[in-house]
Design a protein around this motif. Structure first.
Motif, short mmCIF file in Angstrom:
data_model
loop_
_atom_site.label_atom_id
_atom_site.label_comp_id
_atom_site.label_asym_id
_atom_site.label_seq_id
_atom_site.Cartn_x
_atom_site.Cartn_y
_atom_site.Cartn_z
N LYS A 43 -34.26 -69.99 -23.90
CA LYS A 43 -34.37 -71.45 -23.91
C LYS A 43 -34.12 -72.02 -22.52
O LYS A 43 -34.87 -72.87 -22.03
CB LYS A 43 -33.36 -72.00 -24.91
CG LYS A 43 -33.09 -73.47 -24.74
CD LYS A 43 -31.65 -73.77 -25.13
CE LYS A 43 -31.20 -75.03 -24.47
NZ LYS A 43 -29.88 -75.02 -23.96
N LEU A 98 -37.01 -71.41 -20.34
CA LEU A 98 -38.10 -72.34 -20.64
C LEU A 98 -37.85 -73.70 -19.99
O LEU A 98 -38.76 -74.30 -19.43
CB LEU A 98 -38.24 -72.51 -22.15
CG LEU A 98 -38.98 -71.39 -22.87
CD1 LEU A 98 -38.96 -71.61 -24.37
CD2 LEU A 98 -40.43 -71.31 -22.37
N HIS A 99 -36.58 -74.17 -20.05
CA HIS A 99 -36.26 -75.46 -19.41
C HIS A 99 -36.68 -75.44 -17.94
O HIS A 99 -37.26 -76.38 -17.43
CB HIS A 99 -34.76 -75.73 -19.46
CG HIS A 99 -34.28 -76.17 -20.81
ND1 HIS A 99 -34.98 -77.01 -21.60
CD2 HIS A 99 -33.14 -75.90 -21.47
CE1 HIS A 99 -34.31 -77.22 -22.73
NE2 HIS A 99 -33.19 -76.55 -22.66
N ARG A 146 -40.56 -75.13 -17.51
CA ARG A 146 -41.27 -76.36 -17.90
C ARG A 146 -41.11 -77.43 -16.85
O ARG A 146 -41.96 -78.28 -16.67
CB ARG A 146 -40.72 -76.89 -19.23
CG ARG A 146 -41.00 -76.01 -20.41
CD ARG A 146 -42.34 -76.34 -21.08
NE ARG A 146 -42.88 -75.19 -21.77
CZ ARG A 146 -42.57 -74.83 -23.00
NH1 ARG A 146 -41.72 -75.54 -23.70
NH2 ARG A 146 -43.09 -73.75 -23.54
N ASP A 147 -39.97 -77.42 -16.18
CA ASP A 147 -39.71 -78.44 -15.17
C ASP A 147 -40.30 -77.96 -13.84
O ASP A 147 -39.60 -77.54 -12.95
CB ASP A 147 -38.19 -78.66 -15.05
CG ASP A 147 -37.86 -79.86 -14.18
OD1 ASP A 147 -38.80 -80.49 -13.67
OD2 ASP A 147 -36.67 -80.14 -14.01
N ARG A 148 -41.64 -78.04 -13.76
CA ARG A 148 -42.36 -77.45 -12.63
C ARG A 148 -41.84 -77.90 -11.28
O ARG A 148 -41.68 -77.12 -10.37
CB ARG A 148 -43.84 -77.83 -12.71
CG ARG A 148 -44.57 -77.18 -13.83
CD ARG A 148 -45.49 -76.06 -13.33
NE ARG A 148 -45.84 -75.20 -14.43
CZ ARG A 148 -46.73 -75.53 -15.37
NH1 ARG A 148 -47.34 -76.69 -15.29
NH2 ARG A 148 -47.00 -74.71 -16.35
N ASP A 203 -38.24 -80.80 -24.05
CA ASP A 203 -39.15 -80.01 -23.25
C ASP A 203 -39.49 -78.66 -23.89
O ASP A 203 -40.08 -77.80 -23.26
CB ASP A 203 -38.61 -79.82 -21.82
CG ASP A 203 -37.23 -79.20 -21.81
OD1 ASP A 203 -36.58 -79.21 -22.87
OD2 ASP A 203 -36.80 -78.72 -20.75
N LEU A 204 -39.07 -78.48 -25.15
CA LEU A 204 -39.48 -77.28 -25.89
C LEU A 204 -40.44 -77.72 -27.01
O LEU A 204 -40.38 -78.86 -27.46
CB LEU A 204 -38.28 -76.58 -26.50
CG LEU A 204 -37.19 -76.08 -25.55
CD1 LEU A 204 -36.15 -75.28 -26.32
CD2 LEU A 204 -37.76 -75.23 -24.43
N THR A 205 -41.28 -76.81 -27.45
CA THR A 205 -42.20 -77.16 -28.54
C THR A 205 -41.45 -77.14 -29.87
O THR A 205 -40.31 -76.67 -29.94
CB THR A 205 -43.38 -76.17 -28.62
OG1 THR A 205 -42.86 -74.91 -29.05
CG2 THR A 205 -44.08 -76.01 -27.30
N GLU A 232 -40.56 -73.64 -30.74
CA GLU A 232 -39.50 -73.09 -29.88
C GLU A 232 -38.12 -73.62 -30.26
O GLU A 232 -37.13 -72.89 -30.25
CB GLU A 232 -39.80 -73.40 -28.41
CG GLU A 232 -40.85 -72.49 -27.80
CD GLU A 232 -41.44 -73.05 -26.51
OE1 GLU A 232 -42.20 -72.32 -25.87
OE2 GLU A 232 -41.14 -74.20 -26.16
N ASP A 279 -47.05 -76.29 -31.82
CA ASP A 279 -46.96 -76.01 -30.39
C ASP A 279 -46.94 -77.28 -29.54
O ASP A 279 -47.19 -77.24 -28.34
CB ASP A 279 -48.12 -75.11 -29.97
CG ASP A 279 -48.02 -73.75 -30.63
OD1 ASP A 279 -46.89 -73.22 -30.69
OD2 ASP A 279 -49.04 -73.22 -31.12
N LEU A 298 -44.99 -80.31 -27.68
CA LEU A 298 -43.66 -80.55 -27.13
C LEU A 298 -42.99 -81.63 -27.97
O LEU A 298 -43.60 -82.65 -28.29
CB LEU A 298 -43.74 -81.02 -25.68
CG LEU A 298 -44.17 -79.99 -24.65
CD1 LEU A 298 -44.08 -80.58 -23.24
CD2 LEU A 298 -43.30 -78.74 -24.72
#
Lengths: 364, 247
Positions: free
Chosen positions: A10, A13-14, A17-19, B93-95, B98, B132, B134
């Motif tokens: 998780k 992913l954070h 996702r935070d490009r 910020d997770l689907t 997720e 899927d 967000l």
């Protein structure tokens, strides 16, 4: 254990996702290394000089060519004595070398050991005193070497960094800064963010132990920093051409220790801050400024007044940078940085202890 | 089925320095009940709830949740409860999937089990097409329903809901309560705090806290009779008028 891995995933992913943040974290070290390596330097380059010489004899021309051939100086031509002031003021020249009209006779006299007047006068624009002093030094040594006076001239050798590249000095400093930035700042902000949004509470109600939640948070940032360590070392070795003659394992080892210290600092900051902005400010003011000013990254510690030298001792980056400098540039064996390693290890232990205690206090 | 109360609290108190946030509260909650825990802001609801969830230690008194002591067995309690806070508790910020996987993993469900329950959950909410997406891009009402379903994913014995319907429109609130009824019908005890007195009417029993104390306790119909009031709202106003604490 399954719960722990879900957490690590998780957190990863954070970050992914935070490009924007991820790009900054990955590119910042690269950009800084390249900036300090190529664009910014404390060396004095490109000094424009002009020459005033009533008789352009063979000896004078030879000296002028010697200076002009040096990469630090750019020859701007011959000027008349009454143009000197104007050339310096207008910035057309940073320095003027004035050769006496009987230059040949004077130098010949000196070589025979007879007393003589000064044969050359160097006039420098000292509005930037450092540049002027360093430039004057360079030019003097070029002129002296050109006369080959033999035994009396001292021979100077510069060890470890013979070309005096200032990038060598900056790379360890950048490492000291980047790792604190990524580990401490990003970790603290990410912990505080969860407290702010309320997700932390939900995690705390779950059977996962709080300390595991925190460790799971640290792991991706730790890995990100390891990636940075690799990119910095590769750049330093292959792009800047640093010698890296010391123990590579030692260098990596002490860097990992420093990363742990930075993570503990991040946890500590998260317990002091109530929101992301505060966390960011504390990291910025309490960590970055002292590192830049007091760690020896920019200003030599030896030049500081006693009190500041004392303060610099409690800044972890100081010891890390010192050790990295020794390992990377001087190429000492690992045993010679044992003092720094021990100091960093002690600091890490204390920080982890304090941070965990504060963290537990905050939970209740 | 076990007839012991699922939550049993005796003289439970919490002090912060000289401030008594929760003042010797005593009540029982039976299995399968929907228990409404009411009170004005600052009455001590959230503090009391935090003690029951093992987030905060009581200063004195005793209590059990799912048969475990709130003083000493917080870990066991945490395994058996679900929790949904008044603030939105999923990750934007997770689907959707997720988020479900994360909470399933936290409660130690196997991958296969998580997937199976995720499918059931998404079907029930008619969210299958959003698996899927967000979570941050879902409307608030959907998020709240999803948060509730995720909080009960591991089939807890009790689920604690801290003002779950704050800021949600009436239609979605109604749908949300249908989810609560379904969970209760399946045997999960629901412990819910709310501001909305119409929601209090949906509960099997309610307690009303004023100034850290439980001042009324019983089924909504009983309380209305006791206070000679036409609605729960009136009951609440009558009690709240005597409150010394303000926000």
């Amino acid at each position: 254990m399954g719960g722990f891995l879900s957490f690590v995933k998780k957190e990863t992913l954070h970050i992914v996702r935070d490009r924007r943040t991820m790009m900054i974290a990955l590119l910042m070290p690269v950009v800084q290394i390249l900036l300090f390596g190529f664009a910014l330097s404390t060396e004095i380059n490109n000094i424009d000089f002009a020459v005033t010489s009533p008789n352009r004899t063979e000896a004078v021309r030879r000296q002028v060519e010697r200076i002009a051939a040096n990469p630090y100086f750019t020859f701007k031509g011959y000027i008349a004595p009454n143009e000197i002031d104007n050339a310096l003021r207008s910035g057309r020249a940073d320095a003027v070398a004035v050769f006496a009209d009987d230059y040949d006779r004077q130098t010949a006299a000196t070589e025979r050991g007879e007393p003589a007047e000064k044969a050359v006068q160097l006039i420098f624009d000292a509005s930037n005193p450092n540049n002027a002093a360093a430039g004057a030094g360079y030019m003097q040594s070029i002129l002296l070497a050109g006369r080959q006076t033999g035994a009396a001239a001292p021979e100077t050798r510069l060890l470890y960094n013979p070309q005096m590249k200032s990038a060598y000095n900056f790379v360890p400093g950048i490492m000291g800064l980047i790792f604190i930035l990524i580990c401490a700042m990003l970790t603290s902000v990410s912990i505080v963010r969860e407290e702010e949004t309320g997700t932390m509470e939900v995690l705390l109600v779950s059977p996962v132990r709080p300390i595991r939640i925190i460790f799971a948070k640290m792991i991706p940032y730790f890995l990100l920093s390891c990636l940075n360590l690799v990119s910095i070392l590769l750049l330093a070795r292959f792009v800047l051409g640093m010698p890296m003659s010391g123990s590579l394992a030692g260098l990596v080892g002490i860097s990992l220790l420093y990363l742990m210290l930075a993570l503990a600092l991040g946890l500590l900051i998260s317990t002091l801050a109530n929101n992301q902005v505060t966390a960011m400010l504390i990291s910025g003011m309490l960590l970055m400024l002292p590192i830049i000013m007091l760690s020896g990254m920019v200003f030599p510690i030896e030049n500081m007044p006693g009190i500041l030298q004392g303060v610099s001792c409690i800044i972890p980056a100081r010891w890390y940078i010192e050790a990295v400098r020794k390992l990377m540039i001087e190429g000492v064996p690992f045993a010679d940085v044992l003092r720094e390693v021990l100091i960093l290890a002690a600091m890490t232990a204390v920080l982890i202890g304090v941070a965990l205690r504060k963290f537990n206090d905050k939970l209740e | 089925m076990n007839n012991d109360p699922i939550i049993s609290v005796r003289e439970l108190s919490k002090r912060f320095g000289s401030f008594v946030a929760v003042d010797r509260i005593t009540f029982d909650v039976a299995r399968g009940e929907i228990f409404g825990f009411l009170g004005a802001n600052g009455a001590g609801k959230t503090t009391a709830m935090r003690m029951l969830c093992g987030l905060s230690y009581p200063t004195s008194g005793s209590g059990t949740v799912a048969g475990f002591d709130v003083m000493r067995q917080g870990e066991q309690i945490k395994r058996r409860i679900g929790y949904m806070s008044q603030r939105f508790s999923l990750y934007d910020d997770l689907t959707v999937l997720e988020n479900i996987r994360l909470y399933g993993g936290i409660y130690g469900l196997t991958r296969r089990e998580i997937l199976r329950r995720a499918v059931t959950l998404l079907d029930r909410l008619q969210f299958r097409r959003e698996a899927d997406t967000l979570v941050g891009s879902l409307p608030l009402g959907w998020k709240q329903k999803l948060a509730f379903s995720v909080a009960t994913l591991h089939r807890p014995e009790v689920v604690f809901l801290d003002e779950p319907t704050g800021g949600v429109d009436p239609v979605t609130r109604r749908q949300f309560w249908e989810l609560i009824y379904e969970a209760a019908a399946e045997g999960t005890t629901v412990f819910v705090t709310t501001h909305y007195m119409d929601e209090a009417e949906y509960c099997s029993r309610v307690s009303i806290m004023v100034d850290g104390q439980v001042r009324a306790l019983g089924a909504p119909a009983e309380l209305k009779r006791q206070f000679a009031a036409g609605s729960m709202d009136e009951v609440f106003r009558t009690l709240a008028r005597g409150a010394k604490r303000t926000e």
